[in-house]
Design a protein around this motif. Structure first.
Motif, mmCIF file in Angstrom:
data_model
loop_
_atom_site.group_PDB
_atom_site.id
_atom_site.type_symbol
_atom_site.label_atom_id
_atom_site.label_comp_id
_atom_site.label_asym_id
_atom_site.label_seq_id
_atom_site.Cartn_x
_atom_site.Cartn_y
_atom_site.Cartn_z
ATOM 1 N N GLY A 61 0.797 -1.220 0.000
ATOM 2 C CA GLY A 61 0.000 0.000 0.000
ATOM 3 C C GLY A 61 0.826 1.264 0.000
ATOM 4 N N GLN A 62 2.168 1.139 -0.177
ATOM 5 C CA GLN A 62 3.025 2.327 -0.142
ATOM 6 C C GLN A 62 2.699 3.328 -1.230
ATOM 7 O OE1 GLN A 62 4.085 -0.857 -0.003
ATOM 8 N NE2 GLN A 62 6.064 -1.106 1.066
ATOM 9 N N ILE A 63 2.110 2.853 -2.336
ATOM 10 C CA ILE A 63 1.833 3.750 -3.458
ATOM 11 C C ILE A 63 0.844 4.848 -3.085
ATOM 12 C CG2 ILE A 63 -0.067 2.370 -4.386
ATOM 13 C CD1 ILE A 63 0.990 3.049 -7.176
ATOM 14 N N ASN A 64 0.034 4.593 -2.060
ATOM 15 C CA ASN A 64 -0.990 5.571 -1.641
ATOM 16 C C ASN A 64 -0.518 6.441 -0.488
ATOM 17 O OD1 ASN A 64 -2.939 4.485 -3.477
ATOM 18 N ND2 ASN A 64 -3.284 2.796 -2.039
ATOM 19 N N LEU A 65 0.756 6.326 -0.110
ATOM 20 C CA LEU A 65 1.238 7.014 1.087
ATOM 21 C C LEU A 65 2.137 8.188 0.756
ATOM 22 C CD1 LEU A 65 2.159 3.945 3.341
ATOM 23 C CD2 LEU A 65 -0.004 5.202 3.234
ATOM 24 N N GLN A 66 2.095 9.145 1.666
ATOM 25 C CA GLN A 66 3.071 10.212 1.729
ATOM 26 C C GLN A 66 3.569 10.278 3.153
ATOM 27 O OE1 GLN A 66 1.190 13.808 0.381
ATOM 28 N NE2 GLN A 66 1.104 13.164 -1.765
ATOM 29 N N ASN A 67 4.647 10.967 3.357
ATOM 30 C CA ASN A 67 5.177 11.084 4.707
ATOM 31 C C ASN A 67 4.159 11.746 5.614
ATOM 32 O OD1 ASN A 67 7.094 10.777 6.703
ATOM 33 N ND2 ASN A 67 8.024 12.774 6.326
ATOM 34 N N GLY A 68 3.712 11.006 6.643
ATOM 35 C CA GLY A 68 2.743 11.542 7.585
ATOM 36 C C GLY A 68 1.301 11.144 7.321
ATOM 37 N N THR A 69 1.036 10.341 6.283
ATOM 38 C CA THR A 69 -0.338 9.902 5.979
ATOM 39 C C THR A 69 -0.881 9.040 7.097
ATOM 40 O OG1 THR A 69 0.154 9.920 3.596
ATOM 41 C CG2 THR A 69 -1.767 8.651 4.318
ATOM 42 N N LEU A 70 -2.165 9.289 7.462
ATOM 43 C CA LEU A 70 -2.825 8.457 8.453
ATOM 44 C C LEU A 70 -3.097 7.075 7.856
ATOM 45 C CD1 LEU A 70 -5.419 11.004 9.920
ATOM 46 C CD2 LEU A 70 -3.323 10.175 11.010
ATOM 47 N N VAL A 71 -2.826 6.032 8.620
ATOM 48 C CA VAL A 71 -3.003 4.678 8.097
ATOM 49 C C VAL A 71 -3.682 3.813 9.145
ATOM 50 C CG1 VAL A 71 -0.987 4.785 6.583
ATOM 51 C CG2 VAL A 71 -0.712 3.961 8.926
ATOM 52 N N HIS A 72 -4.260 2.722 8.652
ATOM 53 C CA HIS A 72 -4.723 1.664 9.548
ATOM 54 C C HIS A 72 -4.359 0.328 8.907
ATOM 55 C CE1 HIS A 72 -8.246 0.192 7.249
ATOM 56 N NE2 HIS A 72 -8.313 1.423 6.811
ATOM 57 N N ALA A 73 -3.836 -0.572 9.732
ATOM 58 C CA ALA A 73 -3.384 -1.868 9.242
ATOM 59 C C ALA A 73 -4.578 -2.773 8.990
ATOM 60 C CB ALA A 73 -2.427 -2.502 10.237
ATOM 61 N N GLN A 74 -4.557 -3.440 7.852
ATOM 62 C CA GLN A 74 -5.644 -4.359 7.511
ATOM 63 C C GLN A 74 -5.295 -5.776 7.946
ATOM 64 O OE1 GLN A 74 -6.122 -3.800 3.293
ATOM 65 N NE2 GLN A 74 -7.331 -1.945 3.544
#
Length: 349
Positions: free
Chosen positions: A336-349
């Motif tokens: 899922g790194q393609i949808n991330l930027q530094n500091g993006t809020l995430v939740h683990a699936q």
């Protein structure tokens, strides 16, 4: 007056165009997707942890026969006997073909008559020389004629022996290239014999792994034809010169099995377990981003994906050793790194 009207028309046209463009810009901006700063991106993660890194590498090759030879007669002539068939097993010194030797035997018979005549001459000359009734040179010539005739007879007998073609070793007739009655010349192939009592598995090993092998080393061998059977082979040769791709041939000899017979041309593989390091911090390969010279990983901290530089060491097919930049227990993003930027809020699936 006309110039004033033209100027007013141009100004009006430009103003209308500008207003239209501005209105279109507002509509486009209204349609552009604006990410929700509070929306969390779903990712998959793994934990950076201490591992005993080891790598099992598979090397695929083909089985070659232990020995294989084309049978080529040392004499020419018509084949009078050919008691072999393709697929037949024959033992060492078993008759493969017999060539017509009748003319050669006639020549030997004629020379034996000539030899008998020379031997009689010698006996007569010996008696005459003793009585000084004939020069000694006649006796010497008769003796030389005997030696020359005996040599000719030996040569013909060798040619007769060459008309019998036998198997040099036990094996299977894999090719029968002539039939009974065929006329063959010296050196023309008439059959091929293959010995598969043992086979040679030849695999190409890359330069970085070649030092993991040594002559005499025993290795397990797997085959596609017997997926549940593991054979044991022994390294009998390691190539001294690699190819253009820096691969080196490694030959593993394995005894053939009566219960699970192997054939030349079948595929086989060896697995080499290379223990790289013990108890080193490692992450899955999928977590590493960028190049190996400047690798980075996303680390989940307080619900955010933080991009961090790391340094890597030993690698396997599944893991990278981390020598700097992470600590045991860090949660790294593996998908899922393609949808991330530094500091993006995430939740683990």
């Amino acid at each position: 007056m006309k110039r004033i009207i033209i100027v007013l028309i141009l100004v009006g046209t430009l103003g209308l165009t500008a207003w239209t463009l501005l209105d279109n810009k507002k509509e486009v901006e209204a349609k552009v997707y604006k990410p929700d700063a509070d929306l969390k991106v779903g990712v998959r993660t793994a934990v950076a942890e201490l591992r005993n890194l080891s790598e099992e590498t598979q090397f695929l090759g083909s089985f070659l026969p232990n020995r294989e030879v084309e049978i080529r007669p040392q004499a020419g002539g018509q084949i009078t006997q050919l008691p072999i068939e393709e697929g037949q097993f024959i033992g060492t010194n078993r008759l493969i073909a017999k060539l017509d030797d009748e003319q050669l035997r006639y020549q030997v018979e004629a020379l034996q008559v000539t030899l008998e005549g020379y031997q009689n001459d010698v006996r007569r000359y010996e008696a005459l020389v003793k009585g000084d009734a004939t020069p000694a040179i006649n006796l010497e010539r008769a003796q030389l004629n005997i030696r020359a005739t005996e040599a000719q007879i030996k040569q013909l007998k060798k040619q007769i022996a060459n008309t019998t073609v036998s198997a040099p070793f036990s094996g299977i007739v894999t090719q029968k290239l002539v039939e009974k009655g065929s006329v063959v010349s010296v050196g023309s192939p008439i059959a091929k014999i293959t010995d598969i009592s043992s086979l040679k598995l030849v695999v190409d090993v890359p330069e970085k792994a070649i030092n993991q092998f040594r002559v005499g080393q025993s290795l397990p061998i797997e085959t596609e034809v017997y997926p549940n059977v593991r054979f044991t082979g022994r390294i009998t040769m390691i190539g001294a010169e690699g190819d253009a791709a820096h691969n080196y041939p490694v030959q593993i000899t394995v005894s053939n099995s009566g219960a699970n017979p192997l054939k030349a041309g079948m595929y086989g593989s060896i697995a080499n377990l290379n223990k790289l390091k013990t108890q080193t911090l490692a992450v899955p390969r999928q977590a590493i981003m960028g190049s190996t010279k400047a690798p980075q990983v996303y680390v989940v901290e307080n619900g955010k994906a933080m991009l961090k530089p790391v340094e890597i060491g030993t690698t396997t097919n599944q893991y990278y050793e981390i020598t700097k930049g992470l600590k045991a227990g860090d949660q790294v993003v593996t998908s899922g790194q393609i949808n991330l930027q530094n500091g993006t809020l995430v939740h683990a699936q």
